[in-house]
Design a protein around this motif. Structure first.
Motif, PDB file in Angstrom:
ATOM      1  N   GLN A 180     -30.990  35.488  -0.016  1.00 53.21           N
ATOM      2  CA  GLN A 180     -29.770  35.816  -0.828  1.00 53.21           C
ATOM      3  C   GLN A 180     -28.699  36.728   0.086  1.00 53.21           C
ATOM      4  OE1 GLN A 180     -30.306  38.411  -4.514  1.00 53.21           O
ATOM      5  NE2 GLN A 180     -28.608  37.172  -5.321  1.00 53.21           N
ATOM      6  N   ILE A 181     -27.639  36.264   0.185  1.00 57.17           N
ATOM      7  CA  ILE A 181     -26.594  36.940   1.124  1.00 57.17           C
ATOM      8  C   ILE A 181     -25.440  37.172   0.143  1.00 57.17           C
ATOM      9  CG2 ILE A 181     -25.650  34.645   1.961  1.00 57.17           C
ATOM     10  CD1 ILE A 181     -25.450  36.074   4.493  1.00 57.17           C
ATOM     11  N   PHE A 182     -24.732  38.419   0.454  1.00 55.80           N
ATOM     12  CA  PHE A 182     -23.785  38.899  -0.071  1.00 55.80           C
ATOM     13  C   PHE A 182     -22.620  39.105   0.914  1.00 55.80           C
ATOM     14  CE2 PHE A 182     -26.851  39.616  -3.481  1.00 55.80           C
ATOM     15  CZ  PHE A 182     -26.488  39.488  -4.565  1.00 55.80           C
ATOM     16  N   LEU A 183     -21.314  38.942   0.653  1.00 54.83           N
ATOM     17  CA  LEU A 183     -20.266  39.647   1.242  1.00 54.83           C
ATOM     18  C   LEU A 183     -19.919  40.910   0.443  1.00 54.83           C
ATOM     19  CD1 LEU A 183     -18.041  39.547   3.257  1.00 54.83           C
ATOM     20  CD2 LEU A 183     -16.503  38.400   1.812  1.00 54.83           C
ATOM     21  N   TRP A 184     -20.466  42.123   1.158  1.00 54.43           N
ATOM     22  CA  TRP A 184     -20.249  43.231   0.294  1.00 54.43           C
ATOM     23  C   TRP A 184     -18.887  43.867   0.210  1.00 54.43           C
ATOM     24  CZ3 TRP A 184     -23.302  46.249  -2.306  1.00 54.43           C
ATOM     25  CH2 TRP A 184     -23.119  47.585  -2.425  1.00 54.43           C
ATOM     26  N   ASN A 185     -18.824  44.146  -1.009  1.00 50.43           N
ATOM     27  CA  ASN A 185     -17.453  45.151  -1.444  1.00 50.43           C
ATOM     28  C   ASN A 185     -18.051  46.078  -2.265  1.00 50.43           C
ATOM     29  OD1 ASN A 185     -15.305  45.716  -2.992  1.00 50.43           O
ATOM     30  ND2 ASN A 185     -14.202  43.740  -2.687  1.00 50.43           N
ATOM     31  N   GLU A 186     -17.134  47.257  -2.342  1.00 48.83           N
ATOM     32  CA  GLU A 186     -17.626  48.351  -3.165  1.00 48.83           C
ATOM     33  C   GLU A 186     -17.607  48.426  -4.322  1.00 48.83           C
ATOM     34  OE1 GLU A 186     -15.695  51.706  -1.408  1.00 48.83           O
ATOM     35  OE2 GLU A 186     -16.874  51.752   0.574  1.00 48.83           O
ATOM     36  N   ASP A 187     -16.774  47.265  -5.007  1.00 55.54           N
ATOM     37  CA  ASP A 187     -16.765  46.937  -6.208  1.00 55.54           C
ATOM     38  C   ASP A 187     -17.829  45.535  -6.487  1.00 55.54           C
ATOM     39  OD1 ASP A 187     -16.149  46.122  -9.049  1.00 55.54           O
ATOM     40  OD2 ASP A 187     -13.962  45.799  -8.432  1.00 55.54           O
ATOM     41  N   PRO A 188     -18.973  45.994  -7.257  1.00 51.41           N
ATOM     42  CA  PRO A 188     -19.739  45.105  -7.549  1.00 51.41           C
ATOM     43  C   PRO A 188     -19.389  43.820  -8.294  1.00 51.41           C
ATOM     44  CG  PRO A 188     -20.220  47.194  -8.707  1.00 51.41           C
ATOM     45  CD  PRO A 188     -19.065  47.512  -7.798  1.00 51.41           C
ATOM     46  N   GLU A 189     -18.004  43.960  -9.015  1.00 52.09           N
ATOM     47  CA  GLU A 189     -17.655  42.752  -9.769  1.00 52.09           C
ATOM     48  C   GLU A 189     -16.854  41.808  -8.769  1.00 52.09           C
ATOM     49  OE1 GLU A 189     -15.250  44.121 -12.970  1.00 52.09           O
ATOM     50  OE2 GLU A 189     -16.707  45.111 -13.882  1.00 52.09           O
ATOM     51  N   THR A 190     -16.405  42.359  -7.566  1.00 49.86           N
ATOM     52  CA  THR A 190     -15.988  41.408  -6.687  1.00 49.86           C
ATOM     53  C   THR A 190     -16.664  41.062  -5.574  1.00 49.86           C
ATOM     54  OG1 THR A 190     -14.882  42.986  -5.569  1.00 49.86           O
ATOM     55  CG2 THR A 190     -13.587  41.871  -7.244  1.00 49.86           C
ATOM     56  N   SER A 191     -17.843  41.667  -5.382  1.00 49.23           N
ATOM     57  CA  SER A 191     -19.124  41.031  -4.358  1.00 49.23           C
ATOM     58  C   SER A 191     -19.418  39.589  -4.673  1.00 49.23           C
ATOM     59  CB  SER A 191     -19.997  42.262  -4.070  1.00 49.23           C
ATOM     60  OG  SER A 191     -19.728  43.292  -3.629  1.00 49.23           O
ATOM     61  N   ARG A 192     -19.417  38.961  -3.722  1.00 49.34           N
ATOM     62  CA  ARG A 192     -19.853  37.613  -4.175  1.00 49.34           C
ATOM     63  C   ARG A 192     -21.181  37.287  -3.177  1.00 49.34           C
ATOM     64  NH1 ARG A 192     -18.487  38.348  -8.305  1.00 49.34           N
ATOM     65  NH2 ARG A 192     -16.560  37.325  -9.076  1.00 49.34           N
ATOM     66  N   GLY A 193     -22.086  36.524  -3.688  1.00 50.43           N
ATOM     67  CA  GLY A 193     -23.235  36.187  -2.917  1.00 50.43           C
ATOM     68  C   GLY A 193     -23.618  34.650  -3.328  1.00 50.43           C
ATOM     69  N   PRO A 199      -4.220  32.411  -6.286  1.00 45.94           N
ATOM     70  CA  PRO A 199      -4.699  33.663  -5.663  1.00 45.94           C
ATOM     71  C   PRO A 199      -5.678  34.389  -6.652  1.00 45.94           C
ATOM     72  CG  PRO A 199      -2.314  33.348  -5.687  1.00 45.94           C
ATOM     73  CD  PRO A 199      -2.886  32.192  -6.368  1.00 45.94           C
ATOM     74  N   SER A 200      -6.583  35.188  -6.203  1.00 42.73           N
ATOM     75  CA  SER A 200      -7.637  35.703  -7.077  1.00 42.73           C
ATOM     76  C   SER A 200      -7.947  37.205  -6.118  1.00 42.73           C
ATOM     77  CB  SER A 200      -8.693  35.086  -7.053  1.00 42.73           C
ATOM     78  OG  SER A 200      -9.765  35.513  -7.691  1.00 42.73           O
ATOM     79  N   ARG A 201      -8.499  38.089  -6.690  1.00 43.72           N
ATOM     80  CA  ARG A 201      -9.225  38.887  -5.916  1.00 43.72           C
ATOM     81  C   ARG A 201     -10.532  38.871  -5.829  1.00 43.72           C
ATOM     82  NH1 ARG A 201      -5.829  43.133  -5.133  1.00 43.72           N
ATOM     83  NH2 ARG A 201      -4.004  43.758  -6.782  1.00 43.72           N
ATOM     84  N   GLU A 202     -11.175  38.048  -6.338  1.00 39.39           N
ATOM     85  CA  GLU A 202     -12.632  37.753  -5.993  1.00 39.39           C
ATOM     86  C   GLU A 202     -12.754  37.068  -4.704  1.00 39.39           C
ATOM     87  OE1 GLU A 202     -14.280  35.357  -9.185  1.00 39.39           O
ATOM     88  OE2 GLU A 202     -13.741  36.777 -10.834  1.00 39.39           O
ATOM     89  N   GLN A 203     -13.763  37.550  -3.856  1.00 46.18           N
ATOM     90  CA  GLN A 203     -14.349  37.051  -2.762  1.00 46.18           C
ATOM     91  C   GLN A 203     -14.928  35.773  -2.721  1.00 46.18           C
ATOM     92  OE1 GLN A 203     -15.359  40.545   0.147  1.00 46.18           O
ATOM     93  NE2 GLN A 203     -16.251  41.115  -1.518  1.00 46.18           N
ATOM     94  N   LEU A 204     -15.177  34.976  -1.784  1.00 46.71           N
ATOM     95  CA  LEU A 204     -15.654  33.771  -1.651  1.00 46.71           C
ATOM     96  C   LEU A 204     -17.118  34.077  -1.240  1.00 46.71           C
ATOM     97  CD1 LEU A 204     -13.273  31.246  -0.376  1.00 46.71           C
ATOM     98  CD2 LEU A 204     -13.814  31.693  -2.725  1.00 46.71           C
ATOM     99  N   PRO A 205     -18.207  33.469  -2.045  1.00 45.97           N
ATOM    100  CA  PRO A 205     -19.587  33.807  -1.170  1.00 45.97           C
ATOM    101  C   PRO A 205     -19.728  33.008   0.066  1.00 45.97           C
ATOM    102  CG  PRO A 205     -19.564  32.049  -3.016  1.00 45.97           C
ATOM    103  CD  PRO A 205     -18.456  32.814  -3.107  1.00 45.97           C
ATOM    104  N   PRO A 206     -20.660  33.691   0.829  1.00 50.30           N
ATOM    105  CA  PRO A 206     -20.756  33.106   2.418  1.00 50.30           C
ATOM    106  C   PRO A 206     -21.596  31.988   1.945  1.00 50.30           C
ATOM    107  CG  PRO A 206     -21.667  35.495   2.284  1.00 50.30           C
ATOM    108  CD  PRO A 206     -21.241  34.971   0.831  1.00 50.30           C
ATOM    109  N   LEU A 207     -21.695  30.735   3.115  1.00 55.82           N
ATOM    110  CA  LEU A 207     -22.486  29.808   3.022  1.00 55.82           C
ATOM    111  C   LEU A 207     -23.484  30.062   3.985  1.00 55.82           C
ATOM    112  CD1 LEU A 207     -19.769  26.937   3.541  1.00 55.82           C
ATOM    113  CD2 LEU A 207     -21.012  27.495   1.489  1.00 55.82           C
TER     114      LEU A 207
END
Length: 166
Positions: free
Chosen positions: A143-156, A46-54
């Motif tokens: 460049q594509i990001f799954l947006w999260n208000e927390d820049p540390e957990t947004s992933r792209g 388990p992690s709080r980090e999101q996975l980047p989109p393909l």
């Protein structure tokens, strides 16, 4: 705390750029199915980090760009819609780049929290965009990001866009 401070804390942070399709900004979130069930998979611990989109992107015969993305969302979150923002930037080599921010929303219109998870549902997202860079050059990458208000957990992630064929 004064009312102005409380309002500032509760105001959602929007990504940079402009929303695509402002007349109808919400894109229905339809999870990928395996039979009649949502396709769910587990990945590691388990992690709080999101996975980047393909992402896959190609120029179309009409001069636009067809974008196919696969977005990974925590399987416990009932996402109903996405909004997508676009922003023209340059990549590290100075070539034109399109940056997309995919923003998931719940039925109440709020963005979801980012709980700790190792279980994800997949959401396909297909976009057809007319690309008009400020200087008229072709986009070389997206460049594509799954947006999260927390820049540390947004992933792209970044993908190249092959030049159109004549």
């Amino acid at each position: 705390m004064c009312a102005q401070t409380i309002q500032r804390i509760c105001t959602p942070i929007t990504p940079p750029g402009t929303i695509i399709n402002p007349e109808n900004p919400k894109i229905k979130a339809t999870p990928l199915l395996c039979g009649n069930e949502k396709f769910t998979f587990s990945l590691g611990s388990p992690s709080r980090e999101q996975l980047p989109p393909l992402i896959k992107a190609v120029y179309t015969n009409t001069g636009g760009v067809a974008i196919e993305a696969m977005v990974f969302i925590d399987s416990s979150i009932p996402v109903t819609n996405f909004s997508v923002y676009q922003n023209y930037t340059t990549c590290s080599t100075g070539a034109p780049q399109l940056t997309l921010y995919i923003c998931p929303f719940l039925a109440d219109g709020n963005p979801p929290a980012n709980p700790e998870t190792d279980s994800y549902n997949l959401y396909p997202l297909n976009l057809g965009l007319k690309i008009q860079t400020p200087n008229g050059q072709l986009i070389r990458s997206i460049q594509i990001f799954l947006w999260n208000e927390d820049p540390e957990t947004s992933r792209g992630t970044v993908t190249t866009v092959p030049p159109p064929t004549e």
